[in-house]
Design an enzyme around this catalytic site. Structure first.
Site, PDB file in Angstrom:
ATOM      1  N   GLU A   1      41.296  37.880  25.967  1.00 42.14           N
ATOM      2  CA  GLU A   1      42.538  37.835  26.757  1.00 42.14           C
ATOM      3  C   GLU A   1      42.798  36.414  27.256  1.00 42.14           C
ATOM      4  O   GLU A   1      43.076  36.188  28.432  1.00 42.14           O
ATOM      5  CB  GLU A   1      42.459  38.806  27.947  1.00 42.14           C
ATOM      6  CG  GLU A   1      42.132  40.230  27.540  1.00 42.14           C
ATOM      7  CD  GLU A   1      42.205  41.239  28.684  1.00 42.14           C
ATOM      8  OE1 GLU A   1      42.742  40.913  29.753  1.00 42.14           O
ATOM      9  OE2 GLU A   1      41.706  42.369  28.484  1.00 42.14           O
ATOM     10  N   GLU A  30      36.059  46.361  32.282  1.00 39.88           N
ATOM     11  CA  GLU A  30      35.833  45.951  33.677  1.00 39.88           C
ATOM     12  C   GLU A  30      34.910  46.893  34.460  1.00 39.88           C
ATOM     13  O   GLU A  30      35.253  47.357  35.548  1.00 39.88           O
ATOM     14  CB  GLU A  30      37.190  45.784  34.383  1.00 39.88           C
ATOM     15  CG  GLU A  30      38.055  44.741  33.677  1.00 39.88           C
ATOM     16  CD  GLU A  30      39.428  44.529  34.310  1.00 39.88           C
ATOM     17  OE1 GLU A  30      39.781  45.277  35.235  1.00 39.88           O
ATOM     18  OE2 GLU A  30      40.136  43.609  33.872  1.00 39.88           O
TER      19      GLU A  30
HETATM   20  C1  XIL Z   1      47.871  43.214  32.356  1.00 40.89           C
HETATM   21  C2  XIL Z   1      49.208  43.172  31.617  1.00 40.89           C
HETATM   22  O1  XIL Z   1      49.324  41.937  30.967  1.00 40.89           O
HETATM   23  C3  XIL Z   1      50.349  43.359  32.586  1.00 40.89           C
HETATM   24  O2  XIL Z   1      51.584  43.464  31.884  1.00 40.89           O
HETATM   25  C4  XIL Z   1      50.114  44.617  33.433  1.00 40.89           C
HETATM   26  O3  XIL Z   1      51.125  44.715  34.408  1.00 40.89           O
HETATM   27  C5  XIL Z   1      48.763  44.580  34.109  1.00 40.89           C
HETATM   28  O4  XIL Z   1      47.750  44.394  33.126  1.00 40.89           O
HETATM   29  N1  XIL Z   1      42.808  42.550  32.266  1.00 40.89           N
HETATM   30  C6  XIL Z   1      43.136  43.454  31.271  1.00 40.89           C
HETATM   31  C7  XIL Z   1      44.541  43.597  30.848  1.00 40.89           C
HETATM   32  O5  XIL Z   1      42.232  44.038  30.665  1.00 40.89           O
HETATM   33  O6  XIL Z   1      44.837  44.897  30.428  1.00 40.89           O
HETATM   34  C8  XIL Z   1      45.497  43.170  31.944  1.00 40.89           C
HETATM   35  O7  XIL Z   1      46.819  43.208  31.401  1.00 40.89           O
HETATM   36  C9  XIL Z   1      45.135  41.790  32.455  1.00 40.89           C
HETATM   37  C10 XIL Z   1      43.752  41.792  33.042  1.00 40.89           C
END
Ligand code: XIL
Length: 378
Positions: A264, A159
């Site tokens: 994701e 990010e």
């Molecule tokens: C999220 C997790 O799923 C949650 O459990 C945590 O509280 C916050 O982070 N982008 C990412 C991930 O790269 O690491 C994030 O994961 C979701 C958004």
């Protein structure tokens, strides 16, 4: 270029049917896509700890790649300077090794879930560039070094770019400028020269982000710095992204020579509050605004209506058709979780909603769109 997927093939699963003595072959998701891409799932610690045996069976059967949902993030793995907490990450890696899975590490340099000490000095001011470089190097060497040879690839930088295509004003950027990205990749490569290295972000379908990442990746390559993959997080919704923009990004990223990874995946079935996955969104709302939003946007607390479920499944079928079309570029499709009940989307961007974004429902049933695909009914 896409790596050969053969090592991650599952062995065909044969189970004896309860009612007859004939062995019945169960089609699995990973087998179905074995010539296309790896199929991954993000795992929370409770999964690895064996607290969700049904989800464990699903992951073992249908997936050939895993990524750490939280346990390898900076604040979890080095909460205090020099004090590493390895237990959960060790268990996560062992889980993947035991099942011969492609294990993905997430994430080395990210402004979110970053231990507060990491970019600050003793009185709370931001550290100098030299101090931050050293801390990044120590962190990356320790974490990547510990799992050298076991982790297939790392989300090195997560990010880095905001929606308008400019650099995110993170502490890394403020202190080191654009250089923090090549430095992070350099350290990761030094720590494990055989590991694949990825850059990852949400809303990668935006033209501005597409352009920014193509430039970053080409610059890294020009400088001879290793980068293997571009991760498109793909936290998507029923009303975004537009498929042609999403496709343009897959193509543009593939044209850099990097693997494209859907890292994701989840698709909210609820009305969109905020496009993207900027975790900071949670904190931008007042408690009152959150209460109001919950009333307005938590529309299916008791189950997904059939017409919405159909719409969700139809859209996901289109998403997978797009992935399949570009399977020469896409090397992995990872879901951000396994079942709807454990998805982070129930808590994002406001806590307390009931969402339906993943491949398996709360009763551990595979969503119909995928059943159709793997049973070749499409
Ligand atoms: C999220 C997790 O799923 C949650 O459990 C945590 O509280 C916050 O982070 N982008 C990412 C991930 O790269 O690491 C994030 O994961 C979701 C958004």
């Amino acid at each position: 270029m896409k790596k050969h997927l053969l090592p991650y093939f599952c062995i065909t699963v044969l189970v004896a049917s309860c009612s007859s003595s004939n062995a019945e072959q169960i089609p699995t998701v990973k087998d179905h896509f074995k010539d296309d891409f790896l199929i991954g799932a993000a795992l929370p610690v409770r999964h690895v700890d064996g607290m969700d045996p049904k989800a464990d069976s699903i992951v073992t059967l249908h997936f050939n790649s895993i990524v750490a949902e939280n346990c390898m993030k900076n604040e979890k793995i080095q909460p205090e300077e020099g004090k590493f907490f390895w237990d959960d990450a060790d268990k996560f890696v062992k889980y993947g090794e035991d099942r011969d899975m492609a294990i993905i590490g997430h994430a080395l340099v990210w402004h979110s879930q970053l231990a507060p000490w990491f970019t600050k000095d003793a009185v709370g001011n931001e550290v100098s560039p030299d101090v931050l470089k050293q801390r990044m190097k120590d962190h990356i060497y320790a974490v990547v070094g510990r799992y050298k040879g076991k982790i297939k690839g790392w989300d090195v930088v997560n990010e880095a770019i905001v929606d308008d295509g400019s650099y995110r004003n993170s502490p890394f950027y403020r202190i080191l400028g654009e250089d923090y990205i090549p430095l992070a990749f350099q350290y990761a490569h030094e720590a494990d020269p055989d590991a694949e290295l990825y850059i990852n972000d949400f809303s990668m379908f935006l033209p501005e982000k597409r352009e920014a990442y193509v430039k970053i990746v080409n610059d890294l390559k020009k400088r001879g710095i290793r980068i293997d993959g571009i991760g498109m997080q793909s936290h998507i919704g029923m009303d975004y992204p537009e498929f042609d923009e999403y496709e343009k990004s897959i193509v543009a990223f593939g044209n850099t020579g990097c693997d494209v990874m859907i890292t994701e995946l989840d698709m909210s079935a609820l009305p969109t509050i905020e496009k993207g996955a900027d975790i900071g969104a949670i904190f931008r709302m007042t408690p009152e605004e959150r209460r109001e939003a919950l009333k307005k946007f938590n529309v299916y607390p008791d189950g997904l209506p059939e017409d919405v479920s159909k719409e969700w499944n139809d859209r996901m079928a289109q998403v997978f058709a797009l992935y399949k079309k570009h399977s020469d570029k896409i090397s992995r499709v990872t879901w951000w979780g396994t079942t709807d009940g454990m998805s982070w989307k129930n808590g994002f961007p406001i806590p307390g909603r009931t969402d339906y974004p993943l491949l398996f429902d709360r009763e551990y049933n595979m969503k119909p769109f995928m059943q159709k695909i793997i049973e070749n009914l499409e």
